[in-house]
Design a protein around this motif. Structure first.
Motif, PDB file in Angstrom:
ATOM      1  N   GLU A   1      57.533  22.877   4.114  1.00 31.51           N
ATOM      2  CA  GLU A   1      58.793  23.604   4.241  1.00 31.51           C
ATOM      3  C   GLU A   1      60.027  22.784   3.877  1.00 31.51           C
ATOM      4  O   GLU A   1      60.882  23.278   3.137  1.00 31.51           O
ATOM      5  CB  GLU A   1      58.943  24.180   5.654  1.00 31.51           C
ATOM      6  CG  GLU A   1      60.198  25.022   5.780  1.00 31.51           C
ATOM      7  CD  GLU A   1      60.325  25.667   7.148  1.00 31.51           C
ATOM      8  OE1 GLU A   1      61.293  26.419   7.325  1.00 31.51           O
ATOM      9  OE2 GLU A   1      59.483  25.439   8.026  1.00 31.51           O
ATOM     10  N   PRO A   2      60.176  21.539   4.343  1.00 36.76           N
ATOM     11  CA  PRO A   2      61.401  20.797   3.984  1.00 36.76           C
ATOM     12  C   PRO A   2      61.583  20.628   2.474  1.00 36.76           C
ATOM     13  O   PRO A   2      62.680  20.821   1.951  1.00 36.76           O
ATOM     14  CB  PRO A   2      61.211  19.442   4.678  1.00 36.76           C
ATOM     15  CG  PRO A   2      60.279  19.714   5.812  1.00 36.76           C
ATOM     16  CD  PRO A   2      59.342  20.786   5.297  1.00 36.76           C
TER      17      PRO A   2
ATOM     18  N   ARG B   1      62.410  24.077   0.909  1.00 38.36           N
ATOM     19  CA  ARG B   1      63.777  24.477   1.237  1.00 38.36           C
ATOM     20  C   ARG B   1      64.791  23.697   0.381  1.00 38.36           C
ATOM     21  O   ARG B   1      65.729  24.262  -0.167  1.00 38.36           O
ATOM     22  CB  ARG B   1      64.063  24.271   2.721  1.00 38.36           C
ATOM     23  CG  ARG B   1      65.432  24.797   3.148  1.00 38.36           C
ATOM     24  CD  ARG B   1      65.670  24.644   4.630  1.00 38.36           C
ATOM     25  NE  ARG B   1      64.564  25.091   5.471  1.00 38.36           N
ATOM     26  CZ  ARG B   1      64.333  26.359   5.808  1.00 38.36           C
ATOM     27  NH1 ARG B   1      65.142  27.307   5.392  1.00 38.36           N
ATOM     28  NH2 ARG B   1      63.308  26.670   6.579  1.00 38.36           N
TER      29      ARG B   1
ATOM     30  N   THR C   1      53.613  26.314  -1.325  1.00 37.20           N
ATOM     31  CA  THR C   1      53.141  27.628  -0.853  1.00 37.20           C
ATOM     32  C   THR C   1      51.755  27.975  -1.385  1.00 37.20           C
ATOM     33  O   THR C   1      51.267  29.079  -1.166  1.00 37.20           O
ATOM     34  CB  THR C   1      54.130  28.738  -1.254  1.00 37.20           C
ATOM     35  OG1 THR C   1      54.246  28.766  -2.685  1.00 37.20           O
ATOM     36  CG2 THR C   1      55.486  28.523  -0.619  1.00 37.20           C
TER      37      THR C   1
ATOM     38  N   LEU D   1      54.278  28.584   3.893  1.00 37.03           N
ATOM     39  CA  LEU D   1      54.874  27.284   4.159  1.00 37.03           C
ATOM     40  C   LEU D   1      54.444  26.781   5.530  1.00 37.03           C
ATOM     41  O   LEU D   1      54.465  27.527   6.502  1.00 37.03           O
ATOM     42  CB  LEU D   1      56.402  27.384   4.128  1.00 37.03           C
ATOM     43  CG  LEU D   1      57.032  27.557   2.758  1.00 37.03           C
ATOM     44  CD1 LEU D   1      58.524  27.781   2.889  1.00 37.03           C
ATOM     45  CD2 LEU D   1      56.763  26.359   1.890  1.00 37.03           C
ATOM     46  N   ASP D   2      54.061  25.538   5.590  1.00 39.05           N
ATOM     47  CA  ASP D   2      53.782  24.924   6.884  1.00 39.05           C
ATOM     48  C   ASP D   2      54.819  23.831   7.125  1.00 39.05           C
ATOM     49  O   ASP D   2      55.718  23.614   6.307  1.00 39.05           O
ATOM     50  CB  ASP D   2      52.357  24.379   6.958  1.00 39.05           C
ATOM     51  CG  ASP D   2      52.067  23.317   5.899  1.00 39.05           C
ATOM     52  OD1 ASP D   2      53.026  22.732   5.348  1.00 39.05           O
ATOM     53  OD2 ASP D   2      50.889  23.071   5.632  1.00 39.05           O
ATOM     54  N   HIS D   3      54.694  23.144   8.219  1.00 37.93           N
ATOM     55  CA  HIS D   3      55.696  22.141   8.585  1.00 37.93           C
ATOM     56  C   HIS D   3      55.768  20.986   7.593  1.00 37.93           C
ATOM     57  O   HIS D   3      56.769  20.305   7.513  1.00 37.93           O
ATOM     58  CB  HIS D   3      55.428  21.620  10.004  1.00 37.93           C
ATOM     59  CG  HIS D   3      54.175  20.802  10.118  1.00 37.93           C
ATOM     60  ND1 HIS D   3      52.923  21.385  10.152  1.00 37.93           N
ATOM     61  CD2 HIS D   3      53.992  19.476  10.185  1.00 37.93           C
ATOM     62  CE1 HIS D   3      52.014  20.433  10.237  1.00 37.93           C
ATOM     63  NE2 HIS D   3      52.629  19.265  10.266  1.00 37.93           N
ATOM     64  N   THR D   4      54.727  20.771   6.825  1.00 35.98           N
ATOM     65  CA  THR D   4      54.776  19.668   5.855  1.00 35.98           C
ATOM     66  C   THR D   4      55.436  20.088   4.542  1.00 35.98           C
ATOM     67  O   THR D   4      56.110  19.281   3.905  1.00 35.98           O
ATOM     68  CB  THR D   4      53.362  19.134   5.569  1.00 35.98           C
ATOM     69  OG1 THR D   4      52.550  20.192   5.037  1.00 35.98           O
ATOM     70  CG2 THR D   4      52.722  18.568   6.822  1.00 35.98           C
TER      71      THR D   4
END
Length: 131
Positions: A107-108, A111, A97, A102-105
């Motif tokens: 976020e996983p 999370r 962050t 959060l971006d698509h790279t």
């Protein structure tokens, strides 16, 4: 479900005794076993609580979790590994962050780190102590 019940019947449980102990009707259980109907999570857990730890873990495994033990059987929180693990996961979230969100790279990883933090802290939280 069939494997869960096979283990239970091998341990001496009958469909009737499981039904009485779990509060799930025999006809509902037979529907799962004979007609391939899917149980609700609530009913599946009610039955699993009666059958035991292996059944609960078979349900948890569907979501990628395992090793469940009743709170009263655990040795207590291991703060020596809990705190450093949470800090490590917080650093993963902070890095993901750092650019303001959060971006698509990121976020996983963020999370997954948040899930591990929650899993570590749940036993010492008020939610983990609920009766």
């Amino acid at each position: 479900m069939r494997a869960m019940f096979a283990g239970a019947t091998a341990s001496g449980w009958t469909l009737h005794s499981i039904s009485v102990a779990s509060g799930v009707s025999c006809s509902t259980i037979k529907g799962w076993l004979l007609e391939g109907k899917e149980p609700t999570l609530s009913r599946a857990l009610s039955v699993a609580l009666v059958i035991g730890r292996r059944a609960i873990n078979s349900i948890n495994a569907l979501a990628g979790y395992g090793g469940a033990t009743p709170f009263e059987e655990t040795a207590g929180p291991d703060f020596v590994t809990m705190i450093p693990g949470c800090l490590e996961d917080l650093s993963i979230i902070a890095a993901a962050t750092a650019r303001g969100g959060l971006d698509h790279t990121g976020e996983p990883a963020a999370r997954a780190a948040a899930d591990r933090i929650l899993a570590r802290l749940l036993p010492i939280s008020s939610a983990g102590q609920a009766e």
